[in-house]
Design a protein around this motif. Structure first.
Motif, PDB file in Angstrom:
ATOM      1  N   LEU A   1      49.121  37.538  19.384  1.00 26.93           N
ATOM      2  CA  LEU A   1      49.051  36.303  18.591  1.00 26.93           C
ATOM      3  C   LEU A   1      48.930  36.609  17.106  1.00 26.93           C
ATOM      4  CD1 LEU A   1      46.739  34.084  20.811  1.00 26.93           C
ATOM      5  CD2 LEU A   1      49.203  33.851  20.461  1.00 26.93           C
ATOM      6  N   LEU A   2      48.148  37.614  16.773  1.00 26.81           N
ATOM      7  CA  LEU A   2      48.000  38.016  15.374  1.00 26.81           C
ATOM      8  C   LEU A   2      49.333  38.497  14.799  1.00 26.81           C
ATOM      9  CD1 LEU A   2      46.167  38.511  12.919  1.00 26.81           C
ATOM     10  CD2 LEU A   2      45.697  40.779  13.874  1.00 26.81           C
ATOM     11  N   LEU A   3      50.081  39.261  15.593  1.00 26.48           N
ATOM     12  CA  LEU A   3      51.378  39.757  15.122  1.00 26.48           C
ATOM     13  C   LEU A   3      52.382  38.623  14.935  1.00 26.48           C
ATOM     14  CD1 LEU A   3      51.670  43.015  17.260  1.00 26.48           C
ATOM     15  CD2 LEU A   3      51.151  42.820  14.822  1.00 26.48           C
ATOM     16  N   VAL A   4      52.393  37.658  15.844  1.00 25.37           N
ATOM     17  CA  VAL A   4      53.298  36.506  15.705  1.00 25.37           C
ATOM     18  C   VAL A   4      52.904  35.686  14.483  1.00 25.37           C
ATOM     19  CG1 VAL A   4      54.061  34.345  16.770  1.00 25.37           C
ATOM     20  CG2 VAL A   4      53.917  36.425  18.141  1.00 25.37           C
ATOM     21  N   ALA A   5      51.597  35.499  14.265  1.00 20.82           N
ATOM     22  CA  ALA A   5      51.136  34.755  13.088  1.00 20.82           C
ATOM     23  C   ALA A   5      51.542  35.471  11.801  1.00 20.82           C
ATOM     24  CB  ALA A   5      49.622  34.569  13.141  1.00 20.82           C
ATOM     25  N   ALA A   6      51.365  36.793  11.763  1.00 26.79           N
ATOM     26  CA  ALA A   6      51.741  37.561  10.567  1.00 26.79           C
ATOM     27  C   ALA A   6      53.244  37.488  10.323  1.00 26.79           C
ATOM     28  CB  ALA A   6      51.296  39.013  10.713  1.00 26.79           C
ATOM     29  N   ALA A   7      54.034  37.591  11.376  1.00 24.09           N
ATOM     30  CA  ALA A   7      55.491  37.506  11.225  1.00 24.09           C
ATOM     31  C   ALA A   7      55.901  36.116  10.734  1.00 24.09           C
ATOM     32  CB  ALA A   7      56.175  37.830  12.546  1.00 24.09           C
ATOM     33  N   SER A   8      55.250  35.080  11.235  1.00 22.56           N
ATOM     34  CA  SER A   8      55.552  33.715  10.796  1.00 22.56           C
ATOM     35  C   SER A   8      55.222  33.538   9.316  1.00 22.56           C
ATOM     36  CB  SER A   8      54.763  32.697  11.620  1.00 22.56           C
ATOM     37  OG  SER A   8      55.200  32.699  12.946  1.00 22.56           O
ATOM     38  N   LEU A   9      54.079  34.056   8.888  1.00 19.18           N
ATOM     39  CA  LEU A   9      53.717  33.966   7.467  1.00 19.18           C
ATOM     40  C   LEU A   9      54.689  34.743   6.593  1.00 19.18           C
ATOM     41  CD1 LEU A   9      49.821  34.222   7.407  1.00 19.18           C
ATOM     42  CD2 LEU A   9      51.238  32.308   6.659  1.00 19.18           C
ATOM     43  N   GLN A  10      55.104  35.914   7.049  1.00 16.32           N
ATOM     44  CA  GLN A  10      56.052  36.704   6.265  1.00 16.32           C
ATOM     45  C   GLN A  10      57.390  35.991   6.121  1.00 16.32           C
ATOM     46  OE1 GLN A  10      56.067  40.494   8.298  1.00 16.32           O
ATOM     47  NE2 GLN A  10      54.546  41.337   6.884  1.00 16.32           N
ATOM     48  N   LEU A  11      57.869  35.379   7.202  1.00 15.80           N
ATOM     49  CA  LEU A  11      59.135  34.655   7.147  1.00 15.80           C
ATOM     50  C   LEU A  11      59.021  33.450   6.224  1.00 15.80           C
ATOM     51  CD1 LEU A  11      62.008  34.571   8.280  1.00 15.80           C
ATOM     52  CD2 LEU A  11      61.136  33.155  10.130  1.00 15.80           C
ATOM     53  N   TYR A  12      57.913  32.736   6.323  1.00 14.22           N
ATOM     54  CA  TYR A  12      57.680  31.574   5.464  1.00 14.22           C
ATOM     55  C   TYR A  12      57.630  31.987   3.987  1.00 14.22           C
ATOM     56  CZ  TYR A  12      55.110  27.847   3.178  1.00 14.22           C
ATOM     57  OH  TYR A  12      54.718  26.872   2.308  1.00 14.22           O
ATOM     58  N   MET A  13      56.892  33.045   3.688  1.00 11.41           N
ATOM     59  CA  MET A  13      56.781  33.499   2.296  1.00 11.41           C
ATOM     60  C   MET A  13      58.114  34.008   1.761  1.00 11.41           C
ATOM     61  SD  MET A  13      52.965  34.919   1.825  1.00 11.41           S
ATOM     62  CE  MET A  13      53.375  35.248   0.160  1.00 11.41           C
ATOM     63  N   ARG A  14      58.869  34.701   2.593  1.00 14.21           N
ATOM     64  CA  ARG A  14      60.178  35.193   2.157  1.00 14.21           C
ATOM     65  C   ARG A  14      61.110  34.026   1.861  1.00 14.21           C
ATOM     66  NH1 ARG A  14      64.302  38.940   5.651  1.00 14.21           N
ATOM     67  NH2 ARG A  14      66.017  38.770   4.187  1.00 14.21           N
ATOM     68  N   ALA A  15      61.063  32.993   2.683  1.00 12.14           N
ATOM     69  CA  ALA A  15      61.949  31.841   2.502  1.00 12.14           C
ATOM     70  C   ALA A  15      61.589  31.042   1.253  1.00 12.14           C
ATOM     71  CB  ALA A  15      61.883  30.943   3.736  1.00 12.14           C
ATOM     72  N   ASN A  16      60.321  31.045   0.865  1.00 11.25           N
ATOM     73  CA  ASN A  16      59.879  30.184  -0.234  1.00 11.25           C
ATOM     74  C   ASN A  16      59.586  30.902  -1.538  1.00 11.25           C
ATOM     75  OD1 ASN A  16      59.516  27.288   0.804  1.00 11.25           O
ATOM     76  ND2 ASN A  16      58.706  28.554   2.450  1.00 11.25           N
ATOM     77  N   TRP A  17      59.237  32.195  -1.502  1.00 11.63           N
ATOM     78  CA  TRP A  17      58.839  32.867  -2.738  1.00 11.63           C
ATOM     79  C   TRP A  17      59.533  34.198  -2.987  1.00 11.63           C
ATOM     80  CZ3 TRP A  17      54.768  30.390  -0.020  1.00 11.63           C
ATOM     81  CH2 TRP A  17      54.282  29.267  -0.681  1.00 11.63           C
ATOM     82  N   THR A  18      59.429  35.113  -2.065  1.00 10.45           N
ATOM     83  CA  THR A  18      59.848  36.467  -2.381  1.00 10.45           C
ATOM     84  C   THR A  18      61.337  36.697  -2.261  1.00 10.45           C
ATOM     85  OG1 THR A  18      59.467  37.270  -0.130  1.00 10.45           O
ATOM     86  CG2 THR A  18      57.624  37.402  -1.680  1.00 10.45           C
ATOM     87  N   GLY A  19      62.005  35.993  -1.313  1.00 13.05           N
ATOM     88  CA  GLY A  19      63.431  36.158  -1.106  1.00 13.05           C
ATOM     89  C   GLY A  19      63.785  37.548  -0.631  1.00 13.05           C
ATOM     90  N   PRO A  20      65.008  37.842  -0.402  1.00 12.49           N
ATOM     91  CA  PRO A  20      66.108  36.884  -0.338  1.00 12.49           C
ATOM     92  C   PRO A  20      65.929  35.962   0.855  1.00 12.49           C
ATOM     93  CG  PRO A  20      66.833  38.990   0.528  1.00 12.49           C
ATOM     94  CD  PRO A  20      65.432  39.188   0.003  1.00 12.49           C
ATOM     95  N   PRO A  21      66.544  34.779   0.808  1.00 11.54           N
ATOM     96  CA  PRO A  21      66.375  33.843   1.921  1.00 11.54           C
ATOM     97  C   PRO A  21      66.791  34.484   3.237  1.00 11.54           C
ATOM     98  CG  PRO A  21      67.583  32.825   0.118  1.00 11.54           C
ATOM     99  CD  PRO A  21      67.447  34.275  -0.213  1.00 11.54           C
ATOM    100  N   PRO A  22      65.941  34.419   4.250  1.00 13.38           N
ATOM    101  CA  PRO A  22      66.297  35.002   5.545  1.00 13.38           C
ATOM    102  C   PRO A  22      67.315  34.132   6.273  1.00 13.38           C
ATOM    103  CG  PRO A  22      64.151  33.951   5.660  1.00 13.38           C
ATOM    104  CD  PRO A  22      64.610  33.867   4.234  1.00 13.38           C
ATOM    105  N   ASP A  23      67.977  34.739   7.242  1.00  6.39           N
ATOM    106  CA  ASP A  23      68.855  33.956   8.104  1.00  6.39           C
ATOM    107  C   ASP A  23      67.998  32.979   8.896  1.00  6.39           C
ATOM    108  OD1 ASP A  23      71.110  35.376   7.288  1.00  6.39           O
ATOM    109  OD2 ASP A  23      70.821  36.894   8.844  1.00  6.39           O
ATOM    110  N   ASP A  24      68.584  31.888   9.327  1.00  7.02           N
ATOM    111  CA  ASP A  24      67.878  30.896  10.135  1.00  7.02           C
ATOM    112  C   ASP A  24      67.779  31.454  11.554  1.00  7.02           C
ATOM    113  OD1 ASP A  24      66.574  28.570  10.611  1.00  7.02           O
ATOM    114  OD2 ASP A  24      68.307  27.268  10.361  1.00  7.02           O
ATOM    115  N   VAL A  25      66.662  32.096  11.873  1.00  9.76           N
ATOM    116  CA  VAL A  25      66.590  32.903  13.084  1.00  9.76           C
ATOM    117  C   VAL A  25      65.490  32.517  14.063  1.00  9.76           C
ATOM    118  CG1 VAL A  25      67.535  34.969  12.016  1.00  9.76           C
ATOM    119  CG2 VAL A  25      65.090  34.544  11.901  1.00  9.76           C
TER     120      VAL A  25
END
Length: 101
Positions: free
Chosen positions: A17-41
């Motif tokens: 659960l911790l790993l899924v939460a961390a991956a979700s936060l990373q995807l969210y942050m990449r999509a909104n701040w750090t970029g490049p925009p990830p594929d819709d996956v």
């Protein structure tokens, strides 16, 4: 017996659960701040055009804090909601979980 997890299973589930939460936060942050925009996956859309969908609006409502709504142009608010729920730190603790879709 039903309801009894094998030895070490609880710790493995918590780690998962911790790993899924961390991956979700990373995807969210990449999509909104750090970029490049990830594929819709994943199960939640990252497409800005989908932010006005009923499920995205429910996620934004669930992320409201003290009457302050979440920014409506967020990409992938479902990923932030998922991470907060998995980490048990969601702002609307009594709110029903929105359905993905």
């Amino acid at each position: 017996p039903v309801g009894h997890a094998p030895e070490g299973a609880v710790a493995a589930r918590r780690l998962g659960l911790l790993l899924v939460a961390a991956a979700s936060l990373q995807l969210y942050m990449r999509a909104n701040w750090t970029g490049p925009p990830p594929d819709d996956v994943g199960p939640f859309s990252l497409d800005e055009a989908q932010v006005s969908s009923p499920s995205a609006l429910r996620f934004l409502d669930a992320l409201e804090i003290d009457g302050e709504p979440a920014y409506e142009l967020l990409a992938g608010p479902g990923y932030l909601w998922l991470a907060l729920e998995l980490l048990s730190v969601s702002p609307g603790s009594g709110a029903a979980a929105p359905a993905a879709g």
